[in-house]
Write a protein that holds these residues in place. Sequence first.
Motif: not given
Length: 335
Positions: A141-159
């Motif tokens: 349930d986690r394999r796309r997590a990093l790709t999606v994070v790189w594209q769509h999350l703000s810096p603070r959400q990512r952190a």
Amino acid sequence: MRIRDDGAATAAEALRRQDFARLVDPFRAELLTHCRRMTGSAHDAEDLVQETYLRAWRAYAEFEGRSSVRTWLHRIATNVCLTALDGRRRLPVPAGLPDARPEHGDSAPGPLDGDAGRRPDRDAPLGLSADPADIVVTRDDRRRALTVVWQHLSPRQRAVLILRDVLAWHANEIAELLGTSGSAVHSMLRRARAQLAQAAPTPAGAEVDDLRLRRLLGEYAAAFETGDVNALVRLLTEDTVCERRPAGTRLDGPDEIARFLEHCPAMGECRMVPLSANGRPGFGVYRRSPGGEYRAYTIDVLTITGSGLERIEVLEDRALFRTFGLPMTLAGDHV
């Protein structure tokens, strides 16, 4: 009047620097991964780690051990990355890595804290097999997590997402780092997870079970190491594509790939070290040198479906070996 002993002062400073290096050097590889994940840039990661170490050195005299060295360094690195991201409109996919696209063989991602009771050892440096990214990409349930994070999350959400769900920080620790409240952290985490849940579903029929995936990866590595072109071609689908970057060379189909492999200098003269890139399996390829040691050659990133090996992306930038925490050479007797 007291006369300063410059020799003693110099010796004390040298010992202090040695002590600092001994404490922080084991964490360089995972800090590179953390900075690459935070900023989305493989090329910026090295500079950001250097800035992290510079800030850590300046603050070393005040470090009292209230947290582990690892937590202390990640706190500094996160602030360095947030500063670097300030003002950016878009968070790019890491330079030099394969373009973000849905990975075959993944189920739609859900909440990242499905294993909340299993926390990593936060005081020890992470080896290759225990890299935080692997915690994400090896769970269904986690394999796309990093790709999606790189594209769509703000810096603070990512952190918040990385610190909570990858590095297992508590909400109050994250709140202290970001200068906000625990409720704000939980709110950002919920929004980040909601965006992850919007990842596109896996195409029907593309699933690859873990046993078959491991077998295909093992056969791919063995074919390269033994120089068995026919064995490798048997793993390919009818429309497999092989691309080399940054050269831009593209090979279409098993026949073209086989003709190339017959003259590939790494076939039968290499060692393969597994890795993950953007949630996809791959290998660091080391080619045997005249002296017998194996030197960094290429990074191979693979797309595998139920039909076989669908895509091979060959990254020729050797600087990426350090980004993935891989050594530049392997001893001649490495197995």
